[in-house]
Design a protein around this motif. Structure first.
Motif, mmCIF file in Angstrom:
data_model
loop_
_atom_site.group_PDB
_atom_site.id
_atom_site.type_symbol
_atom_site.label_atom_id
_atom_site.label_comp_id
_atom_site.label_asym_id
_atom_site.label_seq_id
_atom_site.Cartn_x
_atom_site.Cartn_y
_atom_site.Cartn_z
ATOM 1 N N ALA A 341 44.407 -9.281 34.271
ATOM 2 C CA ALA A 341 44.290 -10.213 33.146
ATOM 3 C C ALA A 341 44.930 -11.540 33.536
ATOM 4 C CB ALA A 341 44.972 -9.633 31.908
ATOM 5 N N LEU A 342 44.100 -12.538 33.755
ATOM 6 C CA LEU A 342 44.591 -13.845 34.189
ATOM 7 C C LEU A 342 44.303 -14.902 33.132
ATOM 8 C CD1 LEU A 342 43.204 -13.785 37.850
ATOM 9 C CD2 LEU A 342 45.524 -13.210 37.121
ATOM 10 N N HIS A 343 45.327 -15.690 32.835
ATOM 11 C CA HIS A 343 45.180 -16.858 31.956
ATOM 12 C C HIS A 343 46.243 -17.857 32.390
ATOM 13 C CE1 HIS A 343 44.944 -18.716 27.668
ATOM 14 N NE2 HIS A 343 44.190 -19.365 28.539
ATOM 15 N N ARG A 344 45.862 -18.735 33.306
ATOM 16 C CA ARG A 344 46.851 -19.612 33.928
ATOM 17 C C ARG A 344 46.210 -20.895 34.443
ATOM 18 N NH1 ARG A 344 48.309 -15.346 38.694
ATOM 19 N NH2 ARG A 344 48.757 -14.138 36.809
ATOM 20 N N ILE A 345 47.035 -21.906 34.581
ATOM 21 C CA ILE A 345 46.626 -23.152 35.230
ATOM 22 C C ILE A 345 47.401 -23.234 36.534
ATOM 23 C CG2 ILE A 345 46.542 -25.671 35.098
ATOM 24 C CD1 ILE A 345 46.542 -25.386 32.035
ATOM 25 N N VAL A 346 46.685 -23.304 37.641
ATOM 26 C CA VAL A 346 47.299 -23.346 38.966
ATOM 27 C C VAL A 346 47.221 -24.778 39.492
ATOM 28 C CG1 VAL A 346 47.208 -22.480 41.330
ATOM 29 C CG2 VAL A 346 46.633 -20.964 39.414
ATOM 30 N N ALA A 347 48.327 -25.297 39.975
ATOM 31 C CA ALA A 347 48.361 -26.661 40.498
ATOM 32 C C ALA A 347 48.982 -26.671 41.891
ATOM 33 C CB ALA A 347 49.152 -27.559 39.565
ATOM 34 N N LEU A 348 48.283 -27.309 42.822
ATOM 35 C CA LEU A 348 48.842 -27.500 44.170
ATOM 36 C C LEU A 348 49.682 -28.759 44.220
ATOM 37 C CD1 LEU A 348 45.678 -26.597 46.295
ATOM 38 C CD2 LEU A 348 47.504 -25.085 45.463
ATOM 39 N N ASP A 349 49.357 -29.709 43.359
ATOM 40 C CA ASP A 349 50.133 -30.933 43.185
ATOM 41 C C ASP A 349 49.751 -31.482 41.816
ATOM 42 O OD1 ASP A 349 47.870 -32.813 43.346
ATOM 43 O OD2 ASP A 349 47.808 -32.291 45.475
ATOM 44 N N PRO A 350 50.352 -32.580 41.359
ATOM 45 C CA PRO A 350 50.061 -33.063 40.001
ATOM 46 C C PRO A 350 48.603 -33.400 39.730
ATOM 47 C CG PRO A 350 52.087 -34.051 40.821
ATOM 48 C CD PRO A 350 51.486 -33.314 41.972
ATOM 49 N N TYR A 351 47.784 -33.607 40.779
ATOM 50 C CA TYR A 351 46.393 -34.001 40.574
ATOM 51 C C TYR A 351 45.380 -32.935 40.996
ATOM 52 C CZ TYR A 351 48.316 -38.673 39.892
ATOM 53 O OH TYR A 351 49.030 -39.754 39.427
ATOM 54 N N THR A 352 45.863 -31.811 41.477
ATOM 55 C CA THR A 352 44.971 -30.744 41.924
ATOM 56 C C THR A 352 45.260 -29.489 41.118
ATOM 57 O OG1 THR A 352 45.033 -31.677 44.148
ATOM 58 C CG2 THR A 352 44.103 -29.477 43.920
ATOM 59 N N ALA A 353 44.476 -29.280 40.069
ATOM 60 C CA ALA A 353 44.713 -28.153 39.167
ATOM 61 C C ALA A 353 43.409 -27.429 38.882
ATOM 62 C CB ALA A 353 45.340 -28.646 37.869
ATOM 63 N N ALA A 354 43.527 -26.161 38.536
ATOM 64 C CA ALA A 354 42.365 -25.358 38.166
ATOM 65 C C ALA A 354 42.800 -24.288 37.174
ATOM 66 C CB ALA A 354 41.731 -24.712 39.393
ATOM 67 N N ALA A 355 41.929 -24.006 36.208
ATOM 68 C CA ALA A 355 42.182 -22.910 35.282
ATOM 69 C C ALA A 355 41.670 -21.621 35.909
ATOM 70 C CB ALA A 355 41.480 -23.171 33.960
ATOM 71 N N VAL A 356 42.494 -20.589 35.864
ATOM 72 C CA VAL A 356 42.127 -19.279 36.412
ATOM 73 C C VAL A 356 42.183 -18.289 35.247
ATOM 74 C CG1 VAL A 356 42.658 -17.527 38.150
ATOM 75 C CG2 VAL A 356 43.182 -19.934 38.606
ATOM 76 N N ILE A 357 41.015 -17.832 34.816
ATOM 77 C CA ILE A 357 40.947 -17.064 33.571
ATOM 78 C C ILE A 357 39.973 -15.907 33.695
ATOM 79 C CG2 ILE A 357 40.551 -17.192 31.079
ATOM 80 C CD1 ILE A 357 40.862 -20.244 31.351
ATOM 81 N N THR A 358 40.449 -14.714 33.335
ATOM 82 C CA THR A 358 39.567 -13.543 33.266
ATOM 83 C C THR A 358 39.599 -12.903 31.885
ATOM 84 O OG1 THR A 358 41.317 -12.084 34.082
ATOM 85 C CG2 THR A 358 39.845 -13.056 35.731
ATOM 86 N N ILE A 359 40.456 -13.372 31.011
ATOM 87 C CA ILE A 359 40.563 -12.780 29.677
ATOM 88 C C ILE A 359 39.497 -13.360 28.748
ATOM 89 C CG2 ILE A 359 43.052 -12.469 29.953
ATOM 90 C CD1 ILE A 359 43.377 -14.810 27.916
ATOM 91 N N THR A 360 39.266 -12.693 27.639
ATOM 92 C CA THR A 360 38.384 -13.195 26.599
ATOM 93 C C THR A 360 39.205 -14.016 25.619
ATOM 94 O OG1 THR A 360 36.934 -11.267 26.764
ATOM 95 C CG2 THR A 360 36.795 -12.579 24.742
ATOM 96 N N PRO A 361 38.842 -15.264 25.367
ATOM 97 C CA PRO A 361 39.640 -16.099 24.463
ATOM 98 C C PRO A 361 39.702 -15.524 23.058
ATOM 99 C CG PRO A 361 38.059 -17.415 25.698
ATOM 100 C CD PRO A 361 37.689 -15.992 25.918
ATOM 101 N N LYS A 362 40.838 -15.701 22.427
ATOM 102 C CA LYS A 362 40.995 -15.267 21.045
ATOM 103 C C LYS A 362 40.432 -16.329 20.098
ATOM 104 C CE LYS A 362 45.222 -12.468 21.529
ATOM 105 N NZ LYS A 362 46.616 -12.312 21.056
ATOM 106 N N TYR A 363 40.201 -15.907 18.872
ATOM 107 C CA TYR A 363 39.817 -16.791 17.773
ATOM 108 C C TYR A 363 38.550 -17.588 18.081
ATOM 109 C CZ TYR A 363 44.530 -15.381 16.648
ATOM 110 O OH TYR A 363 45.644 -14.618 16.404
ATOM 111 N N ASN A 364 37.647 -16.953 18.790
ATOM 112 C CA ASN A 364 36.333 -17.535 19.061
ATOM 113 C C ASN A 364 36.410 -18.852 19.833
ATOM 114 O OD1 ASN A 364 33.514 -17.320 18.901
ATOM 115 N ND2 ASN A 364 33.425 -18.689 17.143
ATOM 116 N N GLN A 365 37.481 -19.026 20.610
ATOM 117 C CA GLN A 365 37.587 -20.229 21.424
ATOM 118 C C GLN A 365 36.771 -20.073 22.705
ATOM 119 O OE1 GLN A 365 38.020 -23.152 21.874
ATOM 120 N NE2 GLN A 365 39.549 -24.014 20.509
#
Length: 382
Positions: A341-365
């Protein structure tokens, strides 16, 4: 909950999406033509909180946002549930504290859902000059639609012309000097803050150990979709508008810096090239509610991660009182492979980021539309 006991301040912000006056090119990654732009404002370089960052308009809650004078101004809507906003389906015990707090016990006649929207409208006016109000002439039409159980506006929001630019500029100065002047302005111009145009979108709490204990904010996020970009925006270099993918491209090209909430929500908006579809989704989704997101930082020598609720590594008792930064020596691959279960933002530096997500969002988001999902059409992963 007594807000005086909290170690952060309450705030409200608006994600302002507006139809464009010009044709936009096809985005290279989404392969779509967006018909709207999003307004961001550049923070001062001397600010103690996120200096030089581009953020959505918004700011701190002021006591005047809960003033009983608003109770009088909203007289036509007082008998309607939550001043015509209606109520969310979310169970009260799962609501974020910023929304769940009983403001009557704190001495306010104005519901929190109303006061935070007033704050968001006021701060948007102060910071950008965009005034989201309903005129006296429009009030009866709005009231009738609310009486027919339509608790928000189905059409895109229009900017109401109440007065000439010079008078509006005068009021903007006065409201900046003293927030309670916003009440006076609404009385004299015979208008109401358009709280019904703002749809509940999320709630972010500043993590600990980033800006110090005195630089933490519990912020209500709202979505507002305007029919067209107000003509007086982009008056100076502190404002920028652009479709979500373009803003993200500029961020990744190191032309501007945005904070994790802006990165995450702009990535979500990439799933909606159509402003009308974004408006319809946010309007309907708002009744589902939301959860408070307090990012928990995990750092290594080569990257840092913002863990979000639902992630397998997120502390089990994710209290907003947490003062913790996790450390790891694992590589990113090792870290991800060990979690389902992944829900995270990974950053290599302040300008290099990616969302890593395998969960189902709550509240229909929605899941963010990330770079890898754009390329492969799969889940939001690196």
């Amino acid at each position: 909950m007594n807000t005086a006991l909290r170690h952060w301040k309450e705030a409200a912000t608006v994600i302002l999406a507006a139809g464009t006056r010009h044709k936009l090119p096809v985005d290279s990654l989404t392969r779509s033509v967006f018909d709207y732009e999003v307004l961001l404002l550049k923070r001062s370089g001397t600010s103690g909180f996120m200096p030089n960052a581009y953020v959505f308009p918004g700011g701190l809650l002021d006591p005047s946002d809960f003033s009983s004078e608003w109770f009088d101004l909203f007289q036509s809507f007082r008998r309607s549930p939550n001043f015509g906003l209606g109520f969310v389906k979310q169970a009260p015990e799962t609501r974020p504290p910023i929304f769940a707090t009983d403001r009557k016990k704190l001495g306010s006649l104005v519901p929190g859902d109303v006061a935070f929207r007033i704050c968001a409208v006021r701060e948007t006016f102060e910071e950008s000059g965009v005034l989201l109000v309903v005129s006296k002439e429009e009030e009866s039409t709005l009231f009738n639609s609310i009486e027919n159980n339509r608790y928000s506006q189905p059409e895109l929001t229009r900017i109401t012309d109440l007065c000439d630019k010079s008078e509006l500029a005068k009021w903007r100065v006065l409201v900046n000097e003293k927030p309670s002047n916003f009440i006076r302005m609404c009385r004299e111009l015979e208008c109401l803050p358009n709280i019904w145009a703002l749809h509940e979108w999320g709630n972010w709490l500043t993590p600990t150990g980033v800006y110090g204990k005195q630089r933490r904010y519990d912020t209500a996020f709202y979505m507002c979709c305007l029919q067209e970009t107000p003509p007086h925006t982009l008056q100076d270099e502190k404002e920028i508008v652009g479709p979500p993918p373009e803003i993200l491209h500029s961020y990744q090209a190191r032309e501007m810096w945005i904070a994790p909430p802006q990165f995450y929500d702009l990535s979500r908006m990439c799933r909606f090239p159509s402003l009308q579809n974004l408006h319809s989704f946010s309007r309907q989704r708002a009744s589902e509610g939301c959860e408070q997101w307090l990012p928990v930082r995990m750092v290594s020598d080569s990257y840092y991660i913002s863990l979000l609720p639902g992630d397998e590594m997120y502390p089990e008792e994710g209290s907003c009182q947490m003062d913790v930064t996790l450390k790891t020596d694992q590589s990113l691959n090792e870290l991800h492979q060990g979690c389902s279960a992944l829900h995270r933002i990974v950053a290599l530096d302040p300008y290099t980021a990616a969302a890593v997500i395998t969960i189902t969002p709550k509240y229909n988001q929605l899941l963010p539309f990330t770079r890898s999902s754009l390329r492969t059409g799969t889940s939001s992963q690196l």
